[in-house]
Write an enzyme that holds these catalytic residues in place. Structure first.
Site, mmCIF file in Angstrom:
data_model
loop_
_atom_site.group_PDB
_atom_site.id
_atom_site.type_symbol
_atom_site.label_atom_id
_atom_site.label_comp_id
_atom_site.label_asym_id
_atom_site.label_seq_id
_atom_site.Cartn_x
_atom_site.Cartn_y
_atom_site.Cartn_z
ATOM 1 N N GLY A 18 -2.600 29.431 -38.159
ATOM 2 C CA GLY A 18 -3.827 29.704 -38.784
ATOM 3 C C GLY A 18 -3.777 31.150 -39.087
ATOM 4 N N SER A 19 -5.067 31.767 -38.941
ATOM 5 C CA SER A 19 -5.222 33.208 -39.200
ATOM 6 C C SER A 19 -4.745 34.108 -38.441
ATOM 7 C CB SER A 19 -6.929 33.338 -39.254
ATOM 8 O OG SER A 19 -7.620 32.451 -40.045
ATOM 9 N N THR A 20 -4.057 34.150 -37.343
ATOM 10 C CA THR A 20 -3.243 35.191 -36.808
ATOM 11 C C THR A 20 -2.163 35.224 -37.546
ATOM 12 O OG1 THR A 20 -2.198 33.283 -35.433
ATOM 13 C CG2 THR A 20 -4.231 34.535 -34.234
ATOM 14 N N SER A 21 -1.766 34.485 -38.302
ATOM 15 C CA SER A 21 -0.607 34.418 -39.137
ATOM 16 C C SER A 21 -0.896 35.814 -40.387
ATOM 17 C CB SER A 21 -0.043 33.264 -39.826
ATOM 18 O OG SER A 21 0.824 33.498 -40.625
ATOM 19 N N LYS A 22 -2.177 35.946 -40.951
ATOM 20 C CA LYS A 22 -2.631 36.915 -41.750
ATOM 21 C C LYS A 22 -1.973 38.073 -41.721
ATOM 22 C CE LYS A 22 -6.675 34.224 -42.852
ATOM 23 N NZ LYS A 22 -8.069 33.923 -42.735
#
Length: 641
Positions: A344-348
């Site tokens: 999810g968004s931690t990958s951004k």
């Protein structure tokens, strides 16, 4: 003058004694006890020796005949019977188990150690009817031993009746108290328990019970590592077994018969990078949150940003390696490296790193974010409906906009295909789809298809963390790489070993790889501060008074491992502190929270805060005292407080 009368002279001689030359009467008779002539001893006459020699020869012949007859009886007539008797009193060889090495935390406190224990063994031959004069000796022995060994009586009786063997194992790793009870019974009932023995076989114990159990693993009943580090480092920890040979008679060792011993070589002690107190804090925090959220599982990783060493690697639910019989089989692994999921968004942060490093935008570059963005065969949205946002690139990260991330990563190439290749290269450099370097049994590399195989939707979902997968250690390593100035240090959990010779050998230095420049890493750290400290950010629950904190929330659709379909969510939070002089990275993920919120900020933000505060205090890391210089979140503003 007249001559003397000769006759008268003879007459005088006859009266006074014998005349010269005359033989005494006894001598004439050929005997007597008178002294021999000249006064010397009388000569001895020997008895004939032949009768005595004949008697001795006959006696010796009889003795030899008796020995010959006995020898024929032993070697020919009764050979099998005497062989059986000799078998009862013979030399036996038993193994000497090597003492397993200790596993310690970085401060030397024991996480896994060894205590005295015994394997209870038996010689079935000594329980046969011929030896015990009883037809039911195995059954009687089993009846006595079953309550002490906590074994089934029929099972023990079967082992004690095994034919054609002199060695069976009845129970492993019994306590010294159990052996003392058996020995007491053996002394009172030698006819039944004469064939029962003990072999020293140390038992593995974990003094902190569930603490770090998924990392440590356990030792199985054969004394070999069954999971975790116990399995991974089994060759180092196990040592080399020895053996001892001694004479035994009637089931007892003969003390005067001598002993031949080949000593066992103990295993090496292993020192881990884990900090016991930080591990405890992480485990308490994630266990509490998993229970509170009614979640399936969760993990917390704590890493030293400067060395790559893991200070904590906690998972929930766990198990007690002292009693693996009471644990579920699927809980024996280390889910922090085995579970694979979409981040999810931690990958951004990786997408932003690629955009900044390639010079396609700056933190203050304006990005117009609509409520919906049509790409491929669908319309993409953010986690909430909103009017058109006018954000900076920093604001896209702070507000965790999926649409803004897609728009930013599209700038990586003149075509979408080129942009995909550039993003893929950075994801690989950050460690996605690669081994962590820890080498745990069952560890996953994660999933990252080559860009040519990305589907029409994947090329837009991968930038914001859906369509690729990783494990918790990989996720933590991403943020440690940024905290370490853009250089990735391979995670490590083993600090060093101490061999049987007493020499300490530090672990091999971890591999290092430049991912992004120091400038890009520092810029990203400031952008991540906005996520936590800015009121527009999604990570305000992770604020720590006095410290500058960098972090990122994540809320991803979760793939159910049983069905392969999306079901539920993965909530996560990742970051490091102090943001301007990073020392500690903390990553938290909770799988499928069912009660309360499922957003990463609500579920994992408090866990991150609790574990980070404790780690900073434990390692005595003070605040830097510097004021943050945040980038603006909204476009057209110099800064956003």
């Amino acid at each position: 003058m007249p001559r003397p009368v000769q006759q008268g002279s003879s007459s005088n001689t006859s009266r006074s004694g014998t005349s010269q030359g005359a033989r005494p009467p006894a001598a004439r008779r050929g005997g007597g006890s008178g002294p021999p002539r000249g006064g010397g001893p009388a000569p001895l006459r020997l008895v004939n020796p032949r009768p005595r020699l004949r008697l001795v020869a006959v006696a010796l012949t009889l003795v030899m005949l008796a020995f010959t007859a006995r020898l024929l009886q032993v070697q020919a007539v009764d050979a099998s019977a005497y062989a059986d008797k000799a078998a009862v009193n013979r030399y036996i060889t038993v193994p000497l188990a090597a003492e397993r090495g200790t596993i310690t935390a970085r401060d030397g406190s024991a996480l896994a150690s060894t205590v005295d224990a015994y394997d209870i063994t038996a010689d079935p031959y000594l329980l046969t009817p011929e030896q015990t004069k009883s037809k039911d000796a195995p059954e009687r022995a089993a009846e006595l031993l079953a309550p002490l060994l906590h074994k089934d009586r029929a099972e023990l009786a079967e082992k004690l009746s095994e034919p054609d063997t002199r060695y069976v194992v009845l129970a492993r790793q019994q306590t010294p108290q159990t052996w003392r009870q058996i020995k007491k019974l053996k002394d009172s009932k030698p006819d039944v328990l004469a064939g029962i023995y003990q072999e020293k076989h140390a038992k593995r114990v974990y003094p902190n019970k569930e603490l770090a159990a998924p990392v440590l693993g356990f030792v199985n009943s054969d004394g070999k590592g069954g999971a975790g580090l116990e399995a991974m480092l089994n060759d180092k920890l196990d040592g080399e077994n020895g053996k001892i040979t001694y004479a035994q008679s009637g089931g007892r060792q003969v003390p005067t018969a001598g002993v031949r011993e080949q000593p066992a070589r103990p295993g090496s002690d292993v020192e881990l990078t884990l900090d016991r107190d930080i591990q405890w804090s992480a485990q308490q925090a994630i266990s509490d949150q998993v229970r509170k959220s009614h979640a399936d599982s969760g993990y917390v990783i704590v890493q030293d940003t400067r060395t790559g060493q893991l200070l904590g690697m906690a998972s929930a639910p766990g198990f007690d390696p002292n009693d693996i019989r009471g644990a579920k089989v699927d809980s024996f692994g280390n889910p922090a490296v085995q579970d694979v999921y979409e981040p999810g968004s931690t990958s951004k942060v990786m997408s932003m790193a690629a955009v900044l490093e390639e010079g396609k935008a700056t933190p203050t570059t304006a990005v117009t974010v609509p409520n919906r963005l049509k790409r491929a065969d669908r319309a993409f949205a953010d986690d909430i409906d909103h009017p058109t946002w006018h954000l900076t690139l920093n604001g896209v990260l702070a507000k965790s906009s999926n649409i803004g991330t897609i728009l930013a990563t599209e700038q990586l190439g003149k075509t979408q295909k080129q942009a995909n290749k550039v993003l893929y290269r950075y994801l690989r450099k950050f460690g996605i789809g690669r081994p962590t370097g820890l080498g745990f049994p069952g560890e996953t590399n994660g999933l990252l298809a080559r860009p040519g195989k990305w589907s029409a939707s994947q090329q837009y979902t991968i930038p914001f963390g859906q369509g690729l997968s990783l494990n918790a250690v990989q996720a933590a390593s991403i943020y440690s790489t940024i905290a370490n100035g853009g250089e990735r240090i391979e995670p490590t959990v083993v600090r060093g070993t101490t061999g049987p010779d007493g020499r300490y050998r530090p672990a091999e230095p971890p591999e290092k790889r430049r991912v992004v420049s120091e400038k890009t890493a520092r810029t990203l750290a400031r952008m991540l501060e906005s996520v936590v400290s800015d009121m527009e950010g999604t990570g305000t629950t992770a604020k720590i008074p006095g410290y500058r904190v960098a972090g990122k929330t994540g809320t991803a659709n979760r793939v159910d491992p049983k069905t392969g379909r999306y079901h539920g969510y993965t909530a996560s939070f990742a970051g490091f502190a102090p943001a301007d002089e990073p020392r500690i990275t903390v990553y938290c993920a909770v799988q499928n929270p069912k009660k309360g919120s499922y957003f990463g900020s609500d579920v994992c933000g408090p866990v991150y805060k609790k574990v980070m505060k404790f780690s900073l205090k434990t390692l005595q890391i003070p605040p830097t005292g510097a004021k943050p210089a945040r980038f603006p979140v909204l476009a057209g503003k110099d800064r956003n407080d």
